[in-house]
Enzyme design. Structure first.
Site, mmCIF file in Angstrom:
data_model
loop_
_atom_site.group_PDB
_atom_site.id
_atom_site.type_symbol
_atom_site.label_atom_id
_atom_site.label_comp_id
_atom_site.label_asym_id
_atom_site.label_seq_id
_atom_site.Cartn_x
_atom_site.Cartn_y
_atom_site.Cartn_z
ATOM 1 N N LYS A 1 13.459 23.440 0.382
ATOM 2 C CA LYS A 1 13.185 23.065 -1.023
ATOM 3 C C LYS A 1 11.686 23.158 -1.289
ATOM 4 C CE LYS A 1 11.039 18.890 -0.504
ATOM 5 N NZ LYS A 1 9.697 18.989 -0.298
ATOM 6 N N VAL B 1 7.960 24.520 10.261
ATOM 7 C CA VAL B 1 8.053 23.090 10.604
ATOM 8 C C VAL B 1 6.853 22.326 10.027
ATOM 9 C CG1 VAL B 1 8.092 21.508 12.600
ATOM 10 C CG2 VAL B 1 9.297 23.698 12.710
ATOM 11 N N GLY C 1 12.359 21.096 5.876
ATOM 12 C CA GLY C 1 13.090 21.781 6.954
ATOM 13 C C GLY C 1 13.914 20.823 7.798
ATOM 14 N N SER D 1 14.872 17.744 6.957
ATOM 15 C CA SER D 1 15.853 17.053 6.104
ATOM 16 C C SER D 1 17.067 17.933 5.844
ATOM 17 C CB SER D 1 15.229 16.683 4.754
ATOM 18 O OG SER D 1 14.113 15.859 4.953
ATOM 19 N N THR D 2 16.845 19.228 5.627
ATOM 20 C CA THR D 2 17.971 20.116 5.319
ATOM 21 C C THR D 2 18.834 20.349 6.567
ATOM 22 O OG1 THR D 2 18.606 22.087 4.071
ATOM 23 C CG2 THR D 2 16.807 22.379 5.610
ATOM 24 N N ASP E 1 14.541 12.990 1.422
ATOM 25 C CA ASP E 1 14.921 14.293 0.864
ATOM 26 C C ASP E 1 16.334 14.730 1.256
ATOM 27 O OD1 ASP E 1 12.505 14.729 -0.405
ATOM 28 O OD2 ASP E 1 11.612 15.800 1.293
HETATM 29 O O1 C5P Z 1 11.761 9.625 3.928
HETATM 30 P P1 C5P Z 1 11.017 10.421 4.948
HETATM 31 O O2 C5P Z 1 11.255 9.922 6.343
HETATM 32 O O3 C5P Z 1 11.192 11.887 4.813
HETATM 33 O O4 C5P Z 1 9.471 10.149 4.646
HETATM 34 C C1 C5P Z 1 8.457 10.451 5.563
HETATM 35 C C2 C5P Z 1 7.258 9.551 5.310
HETATM 36 O O5 C5P Z 1 6.693 9.825 4.026
HETATM 37 C C3 C5P Z 1 7.611 8.063 5.253
HETATM 38 O O6 C5P Z 1 7.535 7.482 6.520
HETATM 39 C C4 C5P Z 1 6.551 7.505 4.333
HETATM 40 O O7 C5P Z 1 5.370 7.288 5.062
HETATM 41 C C5 C5P Z 1 6.287 8.641 3.365
HETATM 42 N N1 C5P Z 1 7.042 8.498 2.098
HETATM 43 C C6 C5P Z 1 6.628 7.559 1.157
HETATM 44 N N2 C5P Z 1 7.345 7.427 0.006
HETATM 45 C C7 C5P Z 1 8.422 8.191 -0.251
HETATM 46 C C8 C5P Z 1 8.837 9.165 0.684
HETATM 47 C C9 C5P Z 1 8.120 9.293 1.845
HETATM 48 O O8 C5P Z 1 5.643 6.850 1.358
HETATM 49 N N3 C5P Z 1 9.073 8.016 -1.384
#
Ligand code: C5P
Length: 317
Positions: A11, A100, A106, A108-109, A141
């Site tokens: 994405k 990566v 990458g 997440s998908t 994501d």
């Molecule tokens: O949700 P995900 O694990 O992909 O997010 C990776 C990092 O990005 C989280 O640990 C956080 O530090 C940050 N993040 C955030 N707010 C979001 C999404 C991600 O602070 N809405």
């Protein structure tokens, strides 16, 4: 034993605005997300032992539970112990085409494909929203990656409102192979530098999010107006990533100088994308940028918007 081959598209973020902090430590966001044709292929099969095994053609990808695809399988094992006991363990083979730590979702998908694949493999019959609820436990994501297409994402990024398809647009992606950016680092830097301007009251957060729903970018998407979309794309995380990585800014400027519809860093970067009206225009942009930045460290791709998330490519008994 059944097996499934799944297509897991990357994405890009057409819009990413950081509104404020959340009680769960994440950021409250308003985004517009778009699936693209650049995709990984995930091959999933049941195995007779009760273990989860991951293989990948890219040595940068971890094969243990620091890999989100592995964690997706662990989650399904925990949630559906009876099916796990019946069908046995899982072998997940990732054919990685998406770079990566690139801001292209990458990981997440891949996790999204594992959830969809196990649902089929174990004949669970979960609905898309049930799969998305499971996906939200793995990463912000993942729910979008399951459904794909074009969507507004709010909250942590997991609350989705679909938008009309935009599959007539093309995109050129550029990423320096040696450069990766951690999403957690980018958000942490943003909080450090701009945290004092965060909105905190619920009413203002809701009103900001609803203004995006009816705002100019969404309007341009409804009219499928590529030139307007290109002029309205936005990403707050550029404010921390571009000053830290001047190469990314240089790449963005190179794209801009070729007369693209619009150019922007995707997610937490460092991938930069440029929008084009046609495949021929996208290829021309790719050639021009390659000539302007003639380093073998710069990878470029031409692909197009796509209106699907995880798709089954084939299955076998
Ligand atoms: O949700 P995900 O694990 O992909 O997010 C990776 C990092 O990005 C989280 O640990 C956080 O530090 C940050 N993040 C955030 N707010 C979001 C999404 C991600 O602070 N809405």
């Amino acid at each position: 034993m059944h097996s499934y081959s799944l297509i897991a598209p990357a994405k890009i973020n057409l819009y990413l605005e950081i509104l404020g902090d959340r009680a769960d430590g994440y950021h409250e966001l308003v985004m517009v997300l778009q699936s693209i044709g650049l995709a990984d292929k995930i091959y999933l099969r049941s195995i007779s032992t009760d273990i989860i095994r991951v293989y990948c053609n890219n040595p940068q990808v971890p094969l243990d539970n620091s890999n989100l695809a592995y964690r997706a399988a662990e989650l399904m094992v925990r949630e559906f112990p009876t099916a796990f006991a019946q069908y046995g363990g899982l072998e997940i083979t990732i054919n990685k085409q998406i770079p990566v730590a690139a801001g292209l979702a990458g990981g997440s998908t891949n996790a999204a494909a594992v959830l969809v694949g196990i649902d089929l493999l174990w004949k669970l019959g979960l609905t898309q929203s049930e799969l998305q609820e499971l996906g939200a436990k793995l990463g912000s994501d993942v729910p979008f990656c399951i459904a794909g297409g074009t969507a507004i994402a709010t909250g942590r990024g997991e609350q989705l409102s679909p938008l009309p398809d935009l599959d007539h647009l093309y995109v050129v992606l550029g990423k320096y192979r040696s450069l990766t950016v951690s999403t957690a680092w980018a958000y942490q830097m943003y909080r450090q530098q701009f945290g004092s301007s965060y909105i905190s009251d619920v009413k203002s957060l809701e009103s900001r999010a609803s203004r995006v729903h009816s705002g100019p970018l969404v309007n341009a998407i409804f009219h499928k107006d590529g030139a307007k979309i290109g002029g309205l794309i936005h990403n707050d995380l550029e404010r921390v990533v571009l000053p830290t990585h001047p190469q990314v800014l240089q790449l963005r400027e190179a794209f801009h100088s070729t007369g693209v519809l619009g150019t922007m860093m995707s997610g937490s970067g460092p991938t930069v994308f440029a929008l084009a009206e046609s495949n021929a225009q996208a290829e021309q942009i790719q050639d021009q940028v390659k000539a302007m930045i003639p380093t073998p460290d710069l990878d470029l791709w031409v692909t197009r918007f796509c209106n699907t998330g995880i798709q089954v490519a084939s299955s076998a008994k």
